[in-house]
Design an enzyme around this catalytic site. Structure first.
Site, PDB file in Angstrom:
ATOM      1  N   ASN A 213       0.693  -1.597  -0.047  1.00 34.55           N
ATOM      2  CA  ASN A 213       0.004  -0.043   0.182  1.00 34.55           C
ATOM      3  C   ASN A 213       0.250   1.351   0.324  1.00 34.55           C
ATOM      4  OD1 ASN A 213       0.476  -1.483   2.707  1.00 34.55           O
ATOM      5  ND2 ASN A 213      -0.349  -0.188   3.115  1.00 34.55           N
TER       6      ASN A 213
ATOM      7  N   SER B 217     -10.526  -6.162   0.550  1.00 31.31           N
ATOM      8  CA  SER B 217     -11.487  -5.370   1.162  1.00 31.31           C
ATOM      9  C   SER B 217     -12.488  -3.897   0.164  1.00 31.31           C
ATOM     10  CB  SER B 217     -10.293  -3.598   1.629  1.00 31.31           C
ATOM     11  OG  SER B 217     -11.347  -3.155   2.305  1.00 31.31           O
TER      12      SER B 217
ATOM     13  N   CYS C 182      -2.443   4.944   8.291  1.00 34.11           N
ATOM     14  CA  CYS C 182      -3.044   4.672   9.111  1.00 34.11           C
ATOM     15  C   CYS C 182      -1.605   4.977  10.526  1.00 34.11           C
ATOM     16  CB  CYS C 182      -3.129   2.808   9.834  1.00 34.11           C
ATOM     17  SG  CYS C 182      -3.532   2.557   8.379  1.00 34.11           S
TER      18      CYS C 182
HETATM   19  C1  LIG Z   1      -6.664  -0.834   3.456  1.00 37.10           C
HETATM   20  C2  LIG Z   1      -5.689  -2.126   4.105  1.00 37.10           C
HETATM   21  C3  LIG Z   1      -5.719  -2.807   5.016  1.00 37.10           C
HETATM   22  C4  LIG Z   1      -7.214  -2.706   5.953  1.00 37.10           C
HETATM   23  O1  LIG Z   1      -8.662  -2.801   4.824  1.00 37.10           O
HETATM   24  P1  LIG Z   1     -10.024  -2.114   5.641  1.00 37.10           P
HETATM   25  O2  LIG Z   1     -11.035  -2.296   4.954  1.00 37.10           O
HETATM   26  O3  LIG Z   1      -9.355  -0.566   5.940  1.00 37.10           O
HETATM   27  O4  LIG Z   1      -9.840  -2.640   7.165  1.00 37.10           O
HETATM   28  C5  LIG Z   1      -5.332  -3.831   5.097  1.00 37.10           C
HETATM   29  N1  LIG Z   1      -4.113  -4.828   4.387  1.00 37.10           N
HETATM   30  C6  LIG Z   1      -4.255  -3.512   2.693  1.00 37.10           C
HETATM   31  C7  LIG Z   1      -2.548  -3.540   2.119  1.00 37.10           C
HETATM   32  C8  LIG Z   1      -4.582  -2.560   2.937  1.00 37.10           C
HETATM   33  O5  LIG Z   1      -4.236  -1.305   1.586  1.00 37.10           O
END
Ligand SMILES: *Cc1c(COP(=O)(O)O)cnc(C)c1O
Length: 403
Positions: free
Chosen positions: A151, A199, A325
């Site tokens: 990410n 997600s 985050c």
């Molecule tokens: C955003 C994200 C998550 C978390 O997903 P949520 O639905 O916001 O809890 C987990 N892993 C990665 C790589 C992300 O970018």
């Protein structure tokens, strides 16, 4: 003022088609999918249709999809659920040092419960090496978890090769595909995964819903207790409007991926090339080719990333530093540090992630406003002024110049 949203790795807007699909389930179609009457049957049908769409996005069977409250819960269920279910076989887990906190913190939690965790290093461009995974495997290893795409720097990991290795050794393999699904092809058989996290809100669906793919036969201990929903893997009345929206978003992502990925990659390259060409002492973080089509990340030396973000925000541009985050704290990103960047350089990281609404004009706007902003911040930075002065006055450099 122009407003440009370039933070699609943090979250995406809900598409109008997705909202349309959800509305009936917030209004008249309020049945509980577990009920036997007509309302319940209608809800159940919608639930199963959404499951088919999500499964199709990743080449899975619908019965292998477990809906969760998001990517974070899916990662927690994958790591903690499979560790607990297999603790008698062994207590060693392998993951990487650049995972999302949903994986890293689940692994740290397991370490406190007596599991041994190996956090693999990465190369300078942010890739996990398959040899390192192979070397870390012991007779005690029960789980490997390596994300599909990062990410923060957008790198796409060699998940297929790791999957083949895991299969050979009979080790459960999980991959966090929250950033990759819907953007690049994700196929659970080609990747060789047993578990895979998704997600909804990263693919233009609503927040608070996600899924864990669980390959048939994979042993998993529940995190939650209380009902038989989701084949007893995840109890609780389903978030039906959210799940329906997620299903629609998955279907649209699957249809549009080939053309949209190509369009975004062209914009991304225009942005990356422009930034590096126009801002001195700036470099791309992460692998230049093995990266998500919508992901641009750079380090701008001699500036505070936070100051850069505030300056961009004042001019209508939404970007991010490391991950959403970790921003809000001044800790440099764990991903950039793992890639070997010095903390003071990692402070200047900037992530611009593109999406459906972005156009070439958006990119050109950023390329127009960012260089003067950097210049302005650097002029006020004691570090930059000192380094620039040293470059001129240091005797060694002068001698070199004269030679
Ligand atoms: C955003 C994200 C998550 C978390 O997903 P949520 O639905 O916001 O809890 C987990 N892993 C990665 C790589 C992300 O970018």
């Amino acid at each position: 003022m122009r407003r440009v949203y370039l933070d699609h790795s943090a979250t995406t807007p809900v598409r109008p088609e997705v909202l349309e699909a959800m509305l009936p389930y917030l209004k008249e179609e309020y049945g509980n999918p577990s009920s036997l009457h007509a309302w319940g049957r209608e809800a159940k049908k919608a639930l199963e249709e959404a499951r088919e769409e999500v499964a199709a996005l990743i080449g899975a069977r619908p019965e292998e999809i477990v809906f969760t409250s998001g990517g974070t819960e899916a990662d927690n269920l994958a790591l903690i659920g499979s560790a607990y279910a297999n603790a008698r076989k062994g207590r060693h887990i392998i993951t990487s040092s650049i995972e999302h906190h949903a994986v890293l913190d689940s692994a740290r939690f397991l370490a406190k419960q007596g599991f041994r965790v190996t956090f693999l290093p990465v190369s300078g461009d942010g890739l996990v090496r398959v040899e390192d995974v192979a070397a870390a495997i012991t007779a005690e290893t029960i789980l490997i978890s390596v994300m599909h795409a990062n990410n923060e720097v957008g790198t796409i990991q060699p998940v297929g090769a790791i999957g083949r290795l895991a299969k050979e050794k009979g080790i459960i393999f999980h991959s966090d595909a929250v950033q990759s699904a819907g953007k690049i092809p994700v196929n659970v058989d080609e990747l060789g995964v047993d578990l895979l996290a998704l997600s909804s809100h990263k693919i233009y669906g609503p927040k608070g819903v996600g899924a864990l793919y669980v390959r048939k036969g994979t042993r998993l201990q529940n995190l939650l207790h209380g009902g038989a929903q989701e084949r007893k893997r995840r109890p609780g009345t389903e978030n039906l409007p959210g799940i329906v929206g997620f299903g629609r978003a998955a279907a649209l992502a699957r249809q549009e991926m080939p053309t949209e990925a190509e369009r975004l990659a062209a914009l991304r390259d225009r942005l990356l090339d422009g930034l590096v060409a126009r801002i001195p002492a700036t470099f791309v973080t992460g692998h230049r080719e093995q990266r998500l089509p919508n992901h641009a990340s750079v380090c701008v030396k001699y500036v505070e990333g936070e100051a850069l973000l505030l300056g961009l925000d004042r001019q209508g541009v939404a970007a991010s530093g490391g991950s959403a985050c970790t921003s809000g704290t001044l800790d440099p990103s764990h991903v950039l540090l793992a890639m070997g960047l010095a903390p003071e350089v990692a402070q200047g990281s900037l992530r611009l992630t593109l999406g459906r609404e972005n156009t070439e004009a958006d990119i050109d706007y950023v390329l127009e406003i960012l260089p003067p902003l950097v210049e302005q911040l650097r002029a006020a930075s004691p570090l930059y002024v000192r380094e620039a002065a040293q470059a001129v006055t240091c005797p060694a450099c002068q001698t070199q110049d004269q030679v």
